[in-house]
Design a protein around this motif. Structure first.
Motif, short mmCIF file in Angstrom:
data_model
loop_
_atom_site.label_atom_id
_atom_site.label_comp_id
_atom_site.label_asym_id
_atom_site.label_seq_id
_atom_site.Cartn_x
_atom_site.Cartn_y
_atom_site.Cartn_z
N LEU A 23 0.85 -1.19 0.00
CA LEU A 23 0.00 0.00 0.00
C LEU A 23 0.89 1.24 0.00
CD1 LEU A 23 -3.06 0.84 0.24
CD2 LEU A 23 -2.61 1.13 2.68
N TRP A 24 0.69 2.11 -0.99
CA TRP A 24 1.53 3.29 -1.17
C TRP A 24 0.70 4.55 -0.95
CZ3 TRP A 24 6.62 2.10 -2.43
CH2 TRP A 24 6.84 0.80 -2.91
N ASP A 25 1.35 5.59 -0.38
CA ASP A 25 0.64 6.85 -0.23
C ASP A 25 0.85 7.73 -1.46
OD1 ASP A 25 3.17 7.99 -0.03
OD2 ASP A 25 3.06 8.31 2.14
N GLU A 26 0.31 8.93 -1.41
CA GLU A 26 0.35 9.81 -2.58
C GLU A 26 1.77 10.22 -2.94
OE1 GLU A 26 -3.65 12.42 -2.59
OE2 GLU A 26 -2.53 12.57 -0.70
N LYS A 27 2.68 10.19 -1.97
CA LYS A 27 4.06 10.58 -2.24
C LYS A 27 4.91 9.42 -2.74
CE LYS A 27 3.97 14.14 1.37
NZ LYS A 27 4.60 14.61 2.64
N GLY A 28 4.28 8.24 -2.86
CA GLY A 28 5.03 7.07 -3.32
C GLY A 28 5.79 6.38 -2.21
N THR A 29 5.41 6.66 -0.96
CA THR A 29 6.06 6.03 0.19
C THR A 29 5.28 4.77 0.59
OG1 THR A 29 6.81 8.18 0.99
CG2 THR A 29 6.83 6.35 2.57
N LEU A 30 6.00 3.70 0.82
CA LEU A 30 5.36 2.45 1.23
C LEU A 30 4.77 2.61 2.62
CD1 LEU A 30 4.75 -0.54 0.59
CD2 LEU A 30 6.95 -1.11 1.65
N ALA A 31 3.46 2.43 2.75
CA ALA A 31 2.77 2.60 4.03
C ALA A 31 2.56 1.27 4.76
CB ALA A 31 1.43 3.30 3.82
N VAL A 32 2.12 0.25 4.04
CA VAL A 32 1.84 -1.05 4.63
C VAL A 32 2.22 -2.13 3.62
CG1 VAL A 32 0.15 -2.52 5.79
CG2 VAL A 32 -0.16 -0.05 5.81
N GLN A 33 2.78 -3.23 4.13
CA GLN A 33 3.12 -4.35 3.26
C GLN A 33 2.73 -5.66 3.94
OE1 GLN A 33 7.16 -4.40 1.79
NE2 GLN A 33 7.09 -6.58 1.26
N HIS A 34 2.21 -6.58 3.15
CA HIS A 34 1.90 -7.92 3.67
C HIS A 34 2.34 -8.96 2.65
CE1 HIS A 34 -0.11 -11.33 5.45
NE2 HIS A 34 -0.72 -11.56 4.29
N ASP A 35 3.17 -9.91 3.10
CA ASP A 35 3.66 -10.99 2.24
C ASP A 35 3.16 -12.33 2.76
OD1 ASP A 35 6.79 -9.94 0.86
OD2 ASP A 35 5.21 -8.68 1.65
N GLU A 36 2.87 -13.24 1.86
CA GLU A 36 2.46 -14.58 2.27
C GLU A 36 2.70 -15.56 1.13
OE1 GLU A 36 -2.23 -15.13 1.43
OE2 GLU A 36 -1.78 -13.72 3.06
N TRP A 37 2.73 -16.84 1.51
CA TRP A 37 2.84 -17.88 0.49
C TRP A 37 1.55 -17.92 -0.32
CZ3 TRP A 37 7.50 -19.48 -0.28
CH2 TRP A 37 8.40 -19.60 0.78
N ALA A 38 1.69 -18.30 -1.55
CA ALA A 38 0.51 -18.45 -2.39
C ALA A 38 -0.33 -19.63 -1.91
CB ALA A 38 0.92 -18.65 -3.85
#
Length: 621
Positions: free
Chosen positions: A540-555
């Motif tokens: 999830l990126w904000d308007e400035k292109g900064t990463l706000a939230v990330q979630h990784d998982e196995w498929a």
């Protein structure tokens, strides 16, 4: 949970079950006082386990004096058997307490020192015991026979009082008696007790009485021989011939009834846990031995006190080892329903369905899921025209007897034919693309594995987790082979290996602290067997292109990584992103990408200069 129901609903529910309502009514009152946390639930049993120590002291003091009473209460305190059931949310410590008090009041009533209210105490404790546990009745039968045997000279004088007292018990139990009779003669539950050879019953019962249930007989056979010798010495050391008859009868005559009755009914009654109700009288006999050994003038051993110390240490070590195993050996670990249910709740996504097998264990899910949103119903009652948002289906007994649940639609127990089971599972698979199966006691309700076989043949298993406990709790996840089409269809090729066929976009508006659910549809374009598993990332990126939230998982899940995917078979994969409560309000966008799990390198999109797909914009407030 049963004890959380309103009183009348609780009584009605137990009338369709296999237990009387007394324990649940008392637990209901307890929960209203202290709350319904796990600690509060377990502490109810602990309370009665502690009171059992004091109760045994009182009875033993009346029978054999304070010296023996101290030993008896000490043995109950260190008893691994008592520790086990003091930690279980069951009625056995309460039942054992009632057993001690009913014997105490009966003997007080028959003795020359009879107090005015002794018969009243006998009536009350006997009635409570019967409303708590049906096996309490075997103790009452034994007690009445024993009273006649040991007080036969006074029998004519006290017969009328005993008869009237028992008549009062029957009258007080009369409202429940027809239900109890029906439950006993025509149980509404599937058969779960198997026949056990008589020698095994006797050895197992002796082992449990001596050192609890959390030891193997092969580990402690020498100590079992020791307690056998101590038991014999205890009978010798008890000065009164009456009590030498009474105490072993109260311990083992109920077991004899449990063994004999099935010879007539052809329905096994034995389980080692039921012996706990009669265990206090066993400890009183052993206590007589220790009191006798500790009295040097009477001890036949040289240095009687030293010999007594060694024997006491052996008993302490045996019970200590059993208690240690209870808390450390996985074989004796408590059923981890909490972990299983929390795992499902954390993994559950919109569009999923939950099946509880065996269905009558749904109360564990109900307690730990802690939400009013779930809708509970029988698997065979599901309506293919009525989609449920939070469905929990309870299985019945496959090809079970028609008498299960007595045909009452409200019962937790019911029979379903194999064809009904197949039809219901097919309907579930057609309506819900992902299925969670909570398994516990499913070998009782589905002994031939009908449900497991159907799922193996008609779905794709993607998750499998085993949880601690003696009930073999297991959570498994299954994918429908025919997932619904994606709302937004695409044809994006990642690395010329995996195709993103489409997705369900995120909501356009959200609030801090909420969850954002999205779904991706994937297809293996080529065989991935020789590839390392790929993982998926939501960013999830904000308007400035900064990463706000990330979630990784196995498929998909732990049994269906990308190397397991079949070529050209579409996989529906729901994902969830949790927004922090501290996230700033504003406009954001959500990307998805797939990357190599070992190198961390993302798969490039074929024909494009990039490796991410934007799923949509989100306005967060």
């Amino acid at each position: 949970m049963l004890a959380q129901k309103p009183v009348m609903a609780l009584i009605a529910h137990t009338a369709r079950d296999i237990h009387p309502p007394g324990y649940y009514l008392l637990l209901h009152g307890w929960l209203n006082l202290v709350g319904d946390t796990e600690f509060a639930l377990a502490f109810f049993s602990v309370t009665w386990g502690v009171l059992l120590i004091a109760s045994v002291f009182r009875l033993t003091s009346f029978l054999l004096g304070d010296k023996v009473a101290l030993w008896a209460s000490g043995l109950v305190t260190i008893s691994a058997y008592n520790v086990w059931y003091s930690q279980e949310v069951r009625m056995y410590t309460l039942g054992a307490c009632c057993g001690v008090w009913v014997v105490y009041f009966a003997l007080k009533a028959w003795s020359a020192k009879s107090e005015p209210f002794a018969w009243l105490g006998y009536i009350i404790t006997a009635t409570i015991g019967l409303y708590i546990l049906y096996y309490f009745g075997f103790l009452l039968i034994t007690l009445n026979v024993a009273l006649i045997l040991i007080f036969y000279k006074q029998f004519k004088v006290s017969f009328l009082k005993l008869l009237l007292a028992n008549l009062a018990i029957v009258i007080l139990y009369l409202p429940w008696l027809p239900i109890a009779w029906r439950q006993a003669t025509n149980p509404p539950v599937p058969p779960w007790r198997s026949e056990i050879p008589l020698p095994m019953m006797l050895i197992e019962s002796w082992s449990a009485l001596s050192y609890g249930e959390s030891v193997e007989i092969s580990q402690i056979w020498l100590l079992l021989m020791l307690t056998l010798g101590l038991f014999g010495l205890g009978l010798y050391a008890i000065p009164s011939s009456r009590w030498r008859i009474l105490l072993p009868m109260l311990t083992f005559a109920p077991l004899a009834i449990i063994i004999v009755v099935p010879l007539i009914t052809h329905s096994p009654l034995y389980h080692v846990r039921y012996m706990f109700t009669y265990s206090p009288f066993f400890y009183i006999i052993l206590a007589a031995t220790f009191a006798w050994l500790w009295d040097p003038p009477m001890s036949p051993f040289t240095g009687g006190i030293k010999g007594g110390v060694i024997i006491v240490l052996c008993i302490i070590i045996g019970n200590g080892f059993s208690i240690y195993q209870l808390h450390t050996n996985p074989r004796y670990t408590s059923d981890d329903f909490r972990g299983a249910v929390q795992f499902i709740v954390e993994k559950w996504r919109t569009g999923d369905v939950i099946i509880v097998n065996a269905g009558y264990t749904y109360t564990a899910f109900q307690y730990y899921a802690d939400s009013q949103a779930w809708t509970y119903s029988r698997l065979t009652n599901m309506d293919k025209n009525h989609y449920l948002d939070y469905p929990v289906f309870q299985t019945g007994t496959v090809d079970g007897l028609d008498t299960l649940g007595w045909g009452d639609e409200r019962s937790d127990f019911y029979a379903m034919s194999k064809n009904e089971t197949y039809h219901a599972l097919q309907t579930v698979s057609n309506m819900y693309p992902r299925l969670w199966l909570l398994r516990s006691y499913d070998t009782v309700t589905d002994p031939h594995g009908t449900i497991r076989q159907w799922l193996d043949e008609n779905t794709i298993q993607y998750e499998d987790h085993v949880f601690a406990g003696q009930s073999y709790i297991r959570v498994q996840g299954f994918l429908s082979k025919y997932p619904p089409a994606p709302p937004v269809q695409t044809n994006i090729n990642f690395g010329d290996m995996i195709i993103l066929n489409g997705f369900q976009p995120p909501p356009t508006h959200a609030s801090a602290g909420q969850t954002i659910d999205v779904v991706a549809w994937w297809t293996a374009h080529t065989s991935l067997v020789d590839e390392s598993p790929y993982a998926i990332s939501l960013k999830l990126w904000d308007e400035k292109g900064t990463l706000a939230v990330q979630h990784d998982e196995w498929a998909v899940g732990n049994l269906y990584f990308t190397p397991n995917w079949k070529v050209e078979h579409t996989i529906r994969h729901p994902m969830r992103l949790i927004l922090p409560s501290t996230i700033q309000a504003g406009q954001y966008w959500l990307d998805i990408e797939m990357y190599h799990s070992q190198s961390g390198m993302p798969l490039q999109i074929v024909g494009e200069d990039g490796h991410v797909v934007t799923l949509g914009g989100i306005s967060i407030k």
